[in-house]
Write a protein that holds these residues in place. Structure first.
Motif, PDB file in Angstrom:
ATOM      1  N   SER A 185      84.622 -66.848 124.523  1.00 18.97           N
ATOM      2  CA  SER A 185      85.067 -68.138 125.608  1.00 18.97           C
ATOM      3  C   SER A 185      86.201 -68.833 124.695  1.00 18.97           C
ATOM      4  CB  SER A 185      83.903 -68.723 125.253  1.00 18.97           C
ATOM      5  OG  SER A 185      83.844 -69.032 123.477  1.00 18.97           O
ATOM      6  N   VAL A 186      86.632 -70.172 125.373  1.00 17.48           N
ATOM      7  CA  VAL A 186      88.105 -70.665 125.309  1.00 17.48           C
ATOM      8  C   VAL A 186      87.633 -71.583 124.132  1.00 17.48           C
ATOM      9  CG1 VAL A 186      89.000 -72.890 126.044  1.00 17.48           C
ATOM     10  CG2 VAL A 186      88.848 -70.735 127.596  1.00 17.48           C
ATOM     11  N   ASP A 187      86.487 -72.114 123.963  1.00 14.46           N
ATOM     12  CA  ASP A 187      85.853 -72.511 122.735  1.00 14.46           C
ATOM     13  C   ASP A 187      86.005 -71.468 121.313  1.00 14.46           C
ATOM     14  OD1 ASP A 187      84.943 -75.102 123.890  1.00 14.46           O
ATOM     15  OD2 ASP A 187      82.849 -74.371 124.233  1.00 14.46           O
ATOM     16  N   GLU A 188      85.617 -70.986 121.616  1.00 17.10           N
ATOM     17  CA  GLU A 188      85.533 -69.884 120.238  1.00 17.10           C
ATOM     18  C   GLU A 188      86.882 -69.626 119.862  1.00 17.10           C
ATOM     19  OE1 GLU A 188      82.065 -66.983 120.715  1.00 17.10           O
ATOM     20  OE2 GLU A 188      82.975 -66.575 122.416  1.00 17.10           O
ATOM     21  N   TYR A 189      87.880 -69.508 120.661  1.00 17.57           N
ATOM     22  CA  TYR A 189      89.333 -69.145 120.322  1.00 17.57           C
ATOM     23  C   TYR A 189      90.361 -70.569 119.795  1.00 17.57           C
ATOM     24  CZ  TYR A 189      94.150 -68.427 121.617  1.00 17.57           C
ATOM     25  OH  TYR A 189      95.817 -67.828 120.904  1.00 17.57           O
ATOM     26  N   HIS A 206      94.378 -68.740 130.488  1.00 13.95           N
ATOM     27  CA  HIS A 206      95.341 -69.132 130.041  1.00 13.95           C
ATOM     28  C   HIS A 206      95.407 -70.463 129.460  1.00 13.95           C
ATOM     29  CE1 HIS A 206      97.625 -65.441 131.708  1.00 13.95           C
ATOM     30  NE2 HIS A 206      96.537 -65.541 133.059  1.00 13.95           N
ATOM     31  N   LEU A 207      96.520 -70.541 127.889  1.00 10.81           N
ATOM     32  CA  LEU A 207      96.439 -71.811 127.074  1.00 10.81           C
ATOM     33  C   LEU A 207      97.700 -72.345 127.998  1.00 10.81           C
ATOM     34  CD1 LEU A 207      93.594 -71.897 124.447  1.00 10.81           C
ATOM     35  CD2 LEU A 207      93.485 -72.111 126.802  1.00 10.81           C
ATOM     36  N   VAL A 208      98.285 -73.943 127.881  1.00 13.15           N
ATOM     37  CA  VAL A 208      99.491 -73.804 128.244  1.00 13.15           C
ATOM     38  C   VAL A 208      99.157 -75.331 127.308  1.00 13.15           C
ATOM     39  CG1 VAL A 208     101.076 -75.063 129.311  1.00 13.15           C
ATOM     40  CG2 VAL A 208     100.038 -72.977 130.266  1.00 13.15           C
ATOM     41  N   SER A 240      91.512 -78.611 128.394  1.00 16.08           N
ATOM     42  CA  SER A 240      90.577 -78.615 127.356  1.00 16.08           C
ATOM     43  C   SER A 240      89.840 -79.787 126.234  1.00 16.08           C
ATOM     44  CB  SER A 240      90.919 -78.206 125.687  1.00 16.08           C
ATOM     45  OG  SER A 240      92.040 -78.336 124.983  1.00 16.08           O
ATOM     46  N   ALA A 241      89.293 -79.422 125.345  1.00 22.44           N
ATOM     47  CA  ALA A 241      87.690 -80.702 125.273  1.00 22.44           C
ATOM     48  C   ALA A 241      88.296 -81.793 124.444  1.00 22.44           C
ATOM     49  CB  ALA A 241      86.583 -79.553 124.481  1.00 22.44           C
ATOM     50  N   ASP A 242      89.143 -80.574 123.855  1.00 17.93           N
ATOM     51  CA  ASP A 242      89.938 -81.473 122.317  1.00 17.93           C
ATOM     52  C   ASP A 242      91.369 -82.681 122.670  1.00 17.93           C
ATOM     53  OD1 ASP A 242      91.628 -79.535 122.706  1.00 17.93           O
ATOM     54  OD2 ASP A 242      91.483 -78.815 120.586  1.00 17.93           O
ATOM     55  N   GLY A 243      91.751 -82.310 124.716  1.00 23.44           N
ATOM     56  CA  GLY A 243      92.326 -82.424 125.309  1.00 23.44           C
ATOM     57  C   GLY A 243      94.131 -81.953 124.701  1.00 23.44           C
ATOM     58  N   ARG A 244      94.150 -80.768 124.180  1.00 20.32           N
ATOM     59  CA  ARG A 244      95.112 -80.610 124.187  1.00 20.32           C
ATOM     60  C   ARG A 244      96.520 -79.677 124.256  1.00 20.32           C
ATOM     61  NH1 ARG A 244      94.954 -78.571 117.567  1.00 20.32           N
ATOM     62  NH2 ARG A 244      97.554 -77.932 117.764  1.00 20.32           N
ATOM     63  N   TYR A 245      95.172 -78.836 124.522  1.00 16.53           N
ATOM     64  CA  TYR A 245      95.736 -77.364 126.022  1.00 16.53           C
ATOM     65  C   TYR A 245      94.982 -77.618 127.729  1.00 16.53           C
ATOM     66  CZ  TYR A 245      96.281 -75.564 121.348  1.00 16.53           C
ATOM     67  OH  TYR A 245      97.268 -74.707 120.687  1.00 16.53           O
ATOM     68  N   TRP A 246      95.627 -77.547 128.939  1.00 20.78           N
ATOM     69  CA  TRP A 246      95.531 -77.005 129.988  1.00 20.78           C
ATOM     70  C   TRP A 246      94.754 -75.916 130.171  1.00 20.78           C
ATOM     71  CZ3 TRP A 246      94.767 -80.838 132.962  1.00 20.78           C
ATOM     72  CH2 TRP A 246      95.544 -82.079 133.478  1.00 20.78           C
ATOM     73  N   VAL A 247      93.851 -75.831 130.032  1.00 19.02           N
ATOM     74  CA  VAL A 247      92.898 -74.101 130.261  1.00 19.02           C
ATOM     75  C   VAL A 247      93.344 -73.948 131.975  1.00 19.02           C
ATOM     76  CG1 VAL A 247      90.937 -72.670 130.077  1.00 19.02           C
ATOM     77  CG2 VAL A 247      90.750 -74.580 128.829  1.00 19.02           C
ATOM     78  N   VAL A 248      93.935 -72.924 132.364  1.00 19.83           N
ATOM     79  CA  VAL A 248      93.872 -72.600 132.993  1.00 19.83           C
ATOM     80  C   VAL A 248      93.293 -70.592 133.769  1.00 19.83           C
ATOM     81  CG1 VAL A 248      96.343 -71.701 135.547  1.00 19.83           C
ATOM     82  CG2 VAL A 248      96.210 -73.970 133.048  1.00 19.83           C
TER      83      VAL A 248
END
Length: 202
Positions: free
Chosen positions: A83-87, A66-68, A35-43
């Protein structure tokens, strides 16, 4: 730190045992990125028939990604309506609120005659109603997700109505909003719903 391979394995394990048409459904990874903030793998994953063979009729829907968590391996699902960004923005805003609620309030007072007149004209309401919307008990106009309120703020700014977003513990009278308030008519309608009688002596 959880690797991309480990994150992918976590997601694939969640899909083990899925049965379709009487046979086990095989899932494969479409993409895995930070993710843009580096905290999650966006799978993102889907059926092998869909991803590899292009058979869209075998595509599973309802999940965007899925976010890991890269530190803990904790798993979350982002529904297809976000969207992932919105979430992630909603998640960060909720954490920052620390139990309070986001509220859209006017950033001007009744002493600003030009702003008052503009508000009355845009809302097509009476002066008493305009005064009530600027009183302490009526200035809490809208409440909801911060990004929804930010959209309302931008829309109102184009109409010359200046607002601010605050955090409040108990926004009495504020109208709850959702994504439907993306245009000026919907925003003004929601504000009209928040009108409250002014307290005596104000």
């Amino acid at each position: 730190m959880i690797s991309a391979q480990q994150a992918s394995a976590i997601v694939l394990a969640l899909h083990e045992g899925v049965i379709s048409d009487g046979r086990p459904e095989r899932f494969v990874i479409q993409s895995c990125e930070l993710s843009a903030d580096g905290r999650y793998w966006v799978v993102r994953c889907n059926t092998e028939d869909c991803v590899v063979h292009g058979k869209t009729e075998y595509c599973y829907v309802g999940v965007n990604a899925h976010l890991v968590d890269v530190g803990t391996g904790a798993h979350e699902v982002v529904a297809s309506c976000f969207s992932v960004d919105e979430y992630l923005q909603d998640k960060a805003d909720l954490q920052a609120a620390a139990g309070k609620l986001y509220v859209l309030v006017p950033s001007f007072t009744r002493d600003d005659k030009a702003a008052l007149i503009n508000l009355r004209q845009k809302l097509a309401c009476s002066y008493p109603d305009s005064f009530a919307l600027l009183a302490e008990t009526g200035r809490q106009w809208l409440t909801g997700k911060r990004r929804y309120l930010a959209d309302c703020q931008r829309v109102l700014a184009t109409e010359g109505i200046a607002t601010a977003i605050e955090l409040q513990a108990d926004p009495q009278g504020a109208t709850p909003i959702g994504p439907e308030t993306w245009h000026i008519d919907a925003v003004l309608k929601a504000i009209r719903k928040s009108r409250q009688p002014e307290e005596p002596g104000r």
